[in-house]
Scaffold this motif. Structure first.
Motif, short mmCIF file in Angstrom:
data_model
loop_
_atom_site.label_atom_id
_atom_site.label_comp_id
_atom_site.label_asym_id
_atom_site.label_seq_id
_atom_site.Cartn_x
_atom_site.Cartn_y
_atom_site.Cartn_z
N GLY A 36 0.67 -0.80 -0.39
CA GLY A 36 -0.29 -0.15 0.08
C GLY A 36 0.72 0.96 -0.14
O GLY A 36 2.24 0.66 0.86
N PRO A 37 0.60 2.23 -0.83
CA PRO A 37 1.13 3.50 -0.59
C PRO A 37 1.76 4.48 1.00
O PRO A 37 3.00 5.47 0.50
CB PRO A 37 0.58 4.28 -1.52
CG PRO A 37 -0.84 3.89 -2.09
CD PRO A 37 -1.01 2.18 -1.17
N LYS A 38 0.73 4.43 1.46
CA LYS A 38 0.96 4.80 3.23
C LYS A 38 2.76 3.62 3.83
O LYS A 38 2.72 4.43 4.81
CB LYS A 38 -0.19 4.63 4.06
CG LYS A 38 -1.51 5.49 3.58
CD LYS A 38 -2.70 5.29 4.75
CE LYS A 38 -3.68 6.25 3.51
NZ LYS A 38 -4.47 5.68 4.97
N THR A 39 2.34 2.64 3.71
CA THR A 39 3.89 2.22 3.86
C THR A 39 4.38 1.64 3.22
O THR A 39 5.84 1.24 3.31
CB THR A 39 3.49 1.13 4.71
OG1 THR A 39 2.69 -0.66 3.78
CG2 THR A 39 2.14 1.14 5.93
N ALA A 40 4.72 1.57 2.00
CA ALA A 40 5.59 1.68 0.65
C ALA A 40 7.07 2.39 1.45
O ALA A 40 8.11 1.44 1.02
CB ALA A 40 4.64 1.82 -0.58
N VAL A 41 7.11 3.39 1.47
CA VAL A 41 8.28 4.28 1.51
C VAL A 41 9.05 2.59 2.46
O VAL A 41 9.78 3.19 2.75
CB VAL A 41 8.61 5.56 2.06
CG1 VAL A 41 9.53 6.15 2.21
CG2 VAL A 41 7.39 5.90 0.53
N ARG A 42 8.21 3.34 4.14
CA ARG A 42 8.59 2.78 5.21
C ARG A 42 9.08 1.70 5.04
O ARG A 42 10.23 1.31 5.10
CB ARG A 42 7.58 2.73 6.13
CG ARG A 42 7.85 1.67 7.20
CD ARG A 42 7.20 1.56 8.20
NE ARG A 42 6.62 1.13 7.87
CZ ARG A 42 5.57 0.79 8.66
NH1 ARG A 42 4.93 1.61 9.87
NH2 ARG A 42 4.08 -0.16 8.28
N GLY A 43 8.39 0.46 4.08
CA GLY A 43 8.55 -0.67 3.66
C GLY A 43 10.19 -0.96 3.15
O GLY A 43 10.81 -1.58 2.37
N ASN A 44 10.23 -0.37 1.81
CA ASN A 44 11.45 -0.19 1.25
C ASN A 44 12.84 0.61 2.04
O ASN A 44 13.62 0.16 1.50
CB ASN A 44 11.38 1.51 -0.37
CG ASN A 44 12.04 1.25 -1.01
OD1 ASN A 44 12.73 -0.06 -2.06
ND2 ASN A 44 12.05 2.71 -1.87
N ARG A 45 12.18 1.37 2.88
CA ARG A 45 13.79 1.77 3.49
C ARG A 45 13.65 0.30 4.82
O ARG A 45 15.10 0.44 5.03
CB ARG A 45 13.62 2.93 4.39
CG ARG A 45 13.14 4.16 3.86
CD ARG A 45 12.55 5.18 4.24
NE ARG A 45 13.26 6.37 3.97
CZ ARG A 45 12.04 7.33 4.31
NH1 ARG A 45 11.62 7.59 5.12
NH2 ARG A 45 12.53 8.66 3.64
N ILE A 46 12.55 -0.19 4.67
CA ILE A 46 12.87 -1.51 5.74
C ILE A 46 14.09 -2.45 5.15
O ILE A 46 14.84 -3.27 5.33
CB ILE A 46 12.05 -1.85 6.38
CG1 ILE A 46 11.59 -1.19 7.42
CG2 ILE A 46 12.32 -3.19 7.40
CD1 ILE A 46 9.97 -1.16 7.93
N ALA A 47 13.51 -2.91 3.95
CA ALA A 47 14.05 -3.76 2.74
C ALA A 47 15.35 -3.36 2.23
O ALA A 47 16.61 -4.18 2.12
CB ALA A 47 13.51 -4.24 1.65
N ARG A 359 2.17 1.80 -18.07
CA ARG A 359 3.07 0.76 -18.70
C ARG A 359 3.94 0.04 -17.45
O ARG A 359 5.34 -0.85 -17.63
CB ARG A 359 4.61 1.85 -19.43
CG ARG A 359 3.77 2.42 -20.06
CD ARG A 359 5.17 2.86 -21.51
NE ARG A 359 4.39 3.77 -22.48
CZ ARG A 359 5.73 4.05 -23.03
NH1 ARG A 359 6.61 4.54 -23.16
NH2 ARG A 359 5.13 4.69 -24.70
N MET A 360 3.74 0.09 -16.60
CA MET A 360 3.60 -1.49 -15.46
C MET A 360 2.98 -1.71 -14.45
O MET A 360 2.11 -0.29 -14.01
CB MET A 360 5.44 -0.48 -14.88
CG MET A 360 5.26 0.34 -13.45
SD MET A 360 7.03 0.88 -12.60
CE MET A 360 6.71 1.92 -11.98
N PRO A 361 3.05 -2.23 -14.09
CA PRO A 361 1.67 -2.17 -12.28
C PRO A 361 2.14 -2.07 -12.15
O PRO A 361 2.68 -1.02 -11.78
CB PRO A 361 2.00 -4.66 -12.17
CG PRO A 361 2.73 -4.40 -13.02
CD PRO A 361 3.92 -3.52 -13.71
N GLY A 362 1.54 -0.72 -11.09
CA GLY A 362 0.66 0.33 -10.13
C GLY A 362 1.80 1.23 -10.74
O GLY A 362 1.72 2.64 -9.67
N HIS A 363 1.67 1.26 -12.29
CA HIS A 363 2.37 2.84 -12.51
C HIS A 363 0.82 3.90 -11.89
O HIS A 363 1.41 4.88 -11.53
CB HIS A 363 1.92 2.62 -13.89
CG HIS A 363 2.70 4.15 -14.30
ND1 HIS A 363 3.07 4.08 -15.72
CD2 HIS A 363 3.64 4.57 -14.31
CE1 HIS A 363 3.80 4.90 -16.11
NE2 HIS A 363 4.09 5.81 -14.82
#
Length: 474
Positions: A36-47, A359-363
């Protein structure tokens, strides 16, 4: 070379295993945040933190080989990757994903080549390691060159139309595939010729090029996901050959998620993965002048920003249908401002999101999240299709194939059976487009000549801003 108790502790296999377990946990937890967009930035940083830990654990080797090369490589990667990621426009995000994915595949292929050279042609290497190395070399090379072709098509450096060798396509593709496999078999059965390894990489690369060239622009979202899965599988195989648990786990996660996403994208287009790979679908469409006769000789009805504003201002429900046209014009912030104004007038606003719009999933989700559109207003296709019959105005912004009624009504259409957004069931439809050009499937859209449809020609952002100004005046 490190010495003493600290060095022994840091290079201990058990300590590195613990770090890898921590890294794996962060990979998985970070990935869960990308739902989800609300947690995507945090998830990306954690990964990213997990990946950093995995890199550190991998480098805890005594003796520390080639530190200068490692530092130089890291600096080059950071110097290229960070500016590229920060400066890339959202319209170019799909091609950046394709390019970066290809780099991963290419890196895996080069690792396999390096292992071949340092082991004297796999002279005393266990057979299972040789098999995994050769698999990673072939799949990594296919992914690298295929991703570069996908990048070229998305960047319009190469035509988005299917490019084939006609009757020679399958024979040539089969030939280079057999050359790659034959080279791998020869190496696995004892040959130490580096020429065979180079031939394997080249033939696999040619196979990757021939794999993607015949695939039209309409299938690019599926291709990106498929090549992403290829890279993940190649990385996992390289992890086995290098005895690196982090690479195995990360590769399997990428491979599994890419495979699932590929299947979901194919279902969303009513296509099989085999039919996508077979190619020949979608050519990017061609331009026609604004106001030209539409599909089947129907009449195109043009409208104005003031008329659109009046229709929407007195509506109860407006559904906004974003497509690649919104991405090209970077209209997402203007759309958000227009939606806020409509809501201040008591109009309910929702956004209809097709799985393969753009042009990509979730664009579209990414674009609208960038403009701080509330996630609750983003409705997936299955959730919104039941709403169109009570929708007063559907505002289609640059979407083509995902709104084409031929997918339901015309059995001989190339997109027949593909799930679409049922905007033609709305009381009124407004389509924002530059011209009467077709979508990636390269076919006409009868929605554009529907009696309930009006076309507002021009740049999507400029059109939305003009509508907003008219709404302010009402």
């Amino acid at each position: 070379m490190m010495n003493g108790p600290l060095a022994s502790f840091l290079t201990d296999a058990n300590f590195k295993s613990v770090l890898y377990i921590v890294a794996f946990s962060l990979f998985i937890y970070g990935l869960s945040g990308l739902t989800g967009p609300k947690t995507a930035v945090r998830g990306n940083r954690i990964a990213a933190i997990g990946m950093s830990i995995a890199v550190v654990a991998t480098l805890l080797v005594d003796p520390f080989h080639n530190p200068v090369l490692i530092i130089i490589g890291s600096l080059i990667g950071v110097g290229v990757g960070v500016p590229a990621a920060r400066k890339v426009k959202m319209t170019a995000m799909p091609q950046m994903v394709a390019l970066f994915n290809g780099v991963g595949g290419g890196a895996v292929a080069l690792i396999a080549w390096a292992e071949f050279r340092t082991s004297g042609g796999f002279d005393v290497t266990p057979t299972y390691i040789v098999v995994f190395s050769l698999f990673s070399a072939i799949v990594g090379s296919v992914s690298f060159w295929g991703s570069n072709i996908a990048f070229g098509k998305l960047q319009e450096l190469i035509s988005g139309a299917p490019i084939t060798l006609k009757a020679l396509q399958l024979p040539v593709q089969a030939l280079v595939g057999l050359v790659a496999i034959g080279s791998a078999v020869a190496i696995a059965t004892g040959s130490t010729s580096e020429g065979l390894m180079v031939l394997l990489l080249i033939s696999a690369g040619v196979f990757g090029v021939l794999l993607v060239l015949p695939i039209g622009g309409a299938d690019m979202p599926v291709v990106i996901s498929l090549l992403n899965a290829f890279t993940g599988l190649a990385a996992a195989a390289a992890g086995v050959s290098l005895d690196n648990q982090a690479l195995i786990v990360a590769g399997m996660i990428v491979g599994a998620s890419g495979t699932i996403l590929t299947q979901q994208m194919a279902i969303a287009m009513n296509r099989t993965i085999v039919s996508v790979i077979a190619g020949g679908f979608g050519g990017g469409g061609g331009d026609a002048p604004a106001g030209a006769a539409g599909a089947g000789g129907g009449t195109v009805r043009s409208t104005s920003a003031s008329d659109v504003a009046i229709q929407m201002a007195y509506a109860r429900l407006v559904v906004i249908v974003p497509g690649y046209g919104m991405a090209v014009s970077q209209a997402q912030h203007a759309v958000k401002e227009m939606a806020n104004l409509l809501e201040s007038k008591g109009v309910e606003v929702k956004y209809a999101i097709h799985p393969v719009a753009g042009r990509m999933p979730g664009h579209m989700n990414v674009l609208l999240a960038e403009a701080d559109v509330p996630y609750e207003q983003l409705k997936e296709m299955d959730d919104i299709n039941g709403e169109f019959k009570r929708t007063d105005v559907s505002l289609v912004i640059g979407a083509n194939d995902v709104t084409n009624p031929d997918a339901r009504n015309k059995a001989d259409s190339p997109i027949y059976g593909m799930p679409i957004l049922n905007v033609d069931e709305s009381q009124s439809t407004i389509v924002l487009k530059r011209s009467m050009s077709s979508g990636y499937a390269g076919i006409d859209n009868p929605l554009f000549v529907d009696p309930k449809t009006s076309m507002l020609f021009g740049d999507a952002k400029a059109s939305v801003e003009a509508i907003t100004e008219e709404l302010k005046a009402l």
